[in-house]
Motif scaffolding. Structure first.
Motif, PDB file in Angstrom:
ATOM      1  N   THR A 280      11.268 -66.850   3.813  1.00 45.44           N
ATOM      2  CA  THR A 280      11.000 -65.501   4.315  1.00 45.44           C
ATOM      3  C   THR A 280      12.226 -64.939   5.033  1.00 45.44           C
ATOM      4  N   ALA A 281      12.886 -65.792   5.811  1.00 43.98           N
ATOM      5  CA  ALA A 281      14.134 -65.363   6.459  1.00 43.98           C
ATOM      6  C   ALA A 281      15.154 -64.947   5.409  1.00 43.98           C
ATOM      7  N   GLY A 282      15.293 -65.758   4.371  1.00 43.60           N
ATOM      8  CA  GLY A 282      16.227 -65.436   3.298  1.00 43.60           C
ATOM      9  C   GLY A 282      15.860 -64.171   2.549  1.00 43.60           C
ATOM     10  N   GLN A 283      14.559 -63.986   2.313  1.00 38.38           N
ATOM     11  CA  GLN A 283      14.104 -62.798   1.581  1.00 38.38           C
ATOM     12  C   GLN A 283      14.481 -61.516   2.300  1.00 38.38           C
ATOM     13  N   PHE A 284      14.176 -61.436   3.576  1.00 38.30           N
ATOM     14  CA  PHE A 284      14.469 -60.202   4.307  1.00 38.30           C
ATOM     15  C   PHE A 284      15.968 -59.979   4.463  1.00 38.30           C
ATOM     16  N   ALA A 285      16.729 -61.059   4.603  1.00 37.37           N
ATOM     17  CA  ALA A 285      18.182 -60.908   4.707  1.00 37.37           C
ATOM     18  C   ALA A 285      18.763 -60.415   3.381  1.00 37.37           C
ATOM     19  N   ILE A 286      18.348 -61.040   2.280  1.00 38.50           N
ATOM     20  CA  ILE A 286      18.830 -60.629   0.953  1.00 38.50           C
ATOM     21  C   ILE A 286      18.357 -59.221   0.626  1.00 38.50           C
ATOM     22  N   TYR A 287      17.089 -58.938   0.922  1.00 36.97           N
ATOM     23  CA  TYR A 287      16.524 -57.620   0.638  1.00 36.97           C
ATOM     24  C   TYR A 287      17.306 -56.524   1.359  1.00 36.97           C
ATOM     25  N   GLY A 288      17.570 -56.765   2.647  1.00 39.34           N
ATOM     26  CA  GLY A 288      18.307 -55.763   3.418  1.00 39.34           C
ATOM     27  C   GLY A 288      19.716 -55.547   2.898  1.00 39.34           C
ATOM     28  N   ASP A 289      20.395 -56.631   2.558  1.00 40.05           N
ATOM     29  CA  ASP A 289      21.774 -56.517   2.081  1.00 40.05           C
ATOM     30  C   ASP A 289      21.851 -55.852   0.713  1.00 40.05           C
ATOM     31  N   ILE A 290      20.938 -56.216  -0.191  1.00 40.16           N
ATOM     32  CA  ILE A 290      20.966 -55.633  -1.534  1.00 40.16           C
ATOM     33  C   ILE A 290      20.578 -54.153  -1.490  1.00 40.16           C
ATOM     34  N   LYS A 291      19.649 -53.790  -0.636  1.00 37.58           N
ATOM     35  CA  LYS A 291      19.286 -52.367  -0.483  1.00 37.58           C
ATOM     36  C   LYS A 291      20.512 -51.546  -0.102  1.00 37.58           C
ATOM     37  N   LYS A 292      21.262 -52.058   0.842  1.00 40.83           N
ATOM     38  CA  LYS A 292      22.464 -51.331   1.266  1.00 40.83           C
ATOM     39  C   LYS A 292      23.475 -51.252   0.125  1.00 40.83           C
ATOM     40  N   ALA A 293      23.646 -52.359  -0.588  1.00 46.28           N
ATOM     41  CA  ALA A 293      24.596 -52.378  -1.701  1.00 46.28           C
ATOM     42  C   ALA A 293      24.198 -51.407  -2.804  1.00 46.28           C
ATOM     43  N   LEU A 294      22.888 -51.209  -2.971  1.00 48.79           N
ATOM     44  CA  LEU A 294      22.391 -50.301  -4.001  1.00 48.79           C
ATOM     45  C   LEU A 294      22.265 -48.854  -3.506  1.00 48.79           C
ATOM     46  N   GLY A 295      22.627 -48.619  -2.261  1.00 47.54           N
ATOM     47  CA  GLY A 295      22.552 -47.276  -1.708  1.00 47.54           C
ATOM     48  C   GLY A 295      21.159 -46.831  -1.368  1.00 47.54           C
ATOM     49  N   ALA A 296      20.264 -47.808  -1.106  1.00 51.58           N
ATOM     50  CA  ALA A 296      18.882 -47.454  -0.792  1.00 51.58           C
ATOM     51  C   ALA A 296      18.631 -47.420   0.710  1.00 51.58           C
ATOM     52  N   SER A 297      19.685 -47.407   1.508  1.00 49.96           N
ATOM     53  CA  SER A 297      19.610 -47.284   2.949  1.00 49.96           C
ATOM     54  C   SER A 297      18.740 -48.399   3.543  1.00 49.96           C
ATOM     55  N   ASN A 298      17.935 -48.079   4.538  1.00 50.90           N
ATOM     56  CA  ASN A 298      17.130 -49.069   5.221  1.00 50.90           C
ATOM     57  C   ASN A 298      15.655 -49.005   4.828  1.00 50.90           C
ATOM     58  N   GLY A 299      15.340 -48.312   3.770  1.00 50.86           N
ATOM     59  CA  GLY A 299      13.956 -48.222   3.358  1.00 50.86           C
ATOM     60  C   GLY A 299      13.265 -47.016   3.961  1.00 50.86           C
ATOM     61  N   VAL A 300      11.953 -47.057   3.933  1.00 48.41           N
ATOM     62  CA  VAL A 300      11.153 -45.969   4.477  1.00 48.41           C
ATOM     63  C   VAL A 300      10.892 -46.258   5.943  1.00 48.41           C
ATOM     64  N   GLU A 301      11.566 -45.573   6.823  1.00 46.54           N
ATOM     65  CA  GLU A 301      11.487 -45.854   8.262  1.00 46.54           C
ATOM     66  C   GLU A 301      10.299 -45.134   8.900  1.00 46.54           C
TER      67      GLU A 301
END
Length: 304
Positions: A280-301
């Motif tokens: 779970t720690a890895g998922q959220f870290a990877i998810y956050g980093d890939i979102k930024k790399a794809l230009g998807a910002s931080n999600g729906v805040e």
């Protein structure tokens, strides 16, 4: 002057969330396949595997060889790739729908409920995608001689037992995954919100934000593992063997629950805490980093 790129919207945006979630879940679950093998063995055969995680690892290797620890890697990676896409992409989608219906301020006031409903809805569809591959994985792990891998195992179940066999564990998988996912996302959102409340997120480096995601994900994973452990044990049991003629899923679940008891339902919990906390720690870290790399910002805040 160079023009500023427009932020992704609509399907383009949610497909990026889905891809980030798919990669985060498949990579982490795939990496933890050896731990999952040992955890499943403890749940299915506690009389043999009862000496602790490290000793049980050695026992599996001694009895079956190192390759046994990779059993089920194919369905694990494929299943959680699809599940991660629906889970994370769906979570962001349903969160946005909640904001549109309630309005941003009301959504902020009731954000725990928004997180819970969004996670639960997303997980339902994610479980539909995951269930056939999870059934195949458990059959391979519980009976290594059943098939040579993902495609062989999937084909054997389909031909001998039909499509319904893939969803014999759908009830338990919902009982496991829906509370697990709700706890996981709500805990993560609340913990990271508390941390960022003490810091200036806008001035933090990407590395620092990744560390926050890792820490928040680890604690969220511990909470989610405890909540979903009894259903996870039942899922392993129900997918181990075929159902008897005329036996319903509900009756099988009731029989398994009575046989397990409270203590049996939590068999393998230390191993699963290690596994779920880490992935779970890895998922959220990877998810956050890939979102930024794809230009998807931080999600729906929602949180300020």
């Amino acid at each position: 002057m160079p023009t500023k790129l427009e932020a992704p919207q609509g399907f383009d945006l949610y497909s990026r969330f889905a891809l980030a979630g798919a990669l985060g879940c498949s990579v982490t679950h795939g990496a933890f396949t050896p731990v999952d093998v040992v955890k499943t063995r403890i749940q299915l055969d506690p009389a043999t595997y009862n000496r602790g995680m490290i000793a049980d690892f050695r026992q599996v290797i001694q009895n079956e060889g190192v390759r046994a620890l990779a059993t089920g890697f194919g369905p694990t990676f494929a299943g959680y790739f699809m599940q991660g896409a629906f889970k994370f992409g769906g979570y962001e989608f349903f969160k946005k729908q909640s904001i549109d219906i309630l309005g941003l301020e009301k959504a902020r006031q009731h954000r725990s409920a928004v997180y819970s409903v969004s996670a639960g809805c997303a997980e339902f569809f994610a479980s539909v995608a995951l269930c056939p591959l999870e059934a195949t994985r458990i059959r391979l792990v519980s009976n290594p001689s059943f098939a040579t891998g993902l495609f062989d195992g999937f084909e054997k179940i389909l031909k001998s037992e039909g499509v319904g066999a893939f969803y014999s564990g759908f009830g338990p998988i919902l009982l496991k995954q829906v509370p697990y996912t709700i706890t996981k996302f709500v805990a993560f959102e609340k913990i990271s919100e508390a941390i960022y409340g003490q810091l200036d997120k806008s001035s933090m480096s990407n590395g620092a934000q990744t560390v926050v995601n890792l820490g928040s994900g680890l604690l969220a994973g511990f909470a989610a593992a405890i909540v979903s452990q009894p259903a996870d044990t039942m899922l392993s049991k129900i997918n181990k063997t075929k159902d008897l003629p005329g036996e319903s899923t509900v009756s099988r679940l009731m029989k398994i629950a009575s046989e397990l008891g409270i203590r049996g339902s939590f068999a393998g919990l230390p191993t699963r805490l290690f596994m779920v906390g880490g992935l779970t720690a890895g998922q959220f870290a990877i998810y956050g980093d890939i979102k930024k790399a794809l230009g998807a910002s931080n999600g729906v805040e929602i949180a300020k």
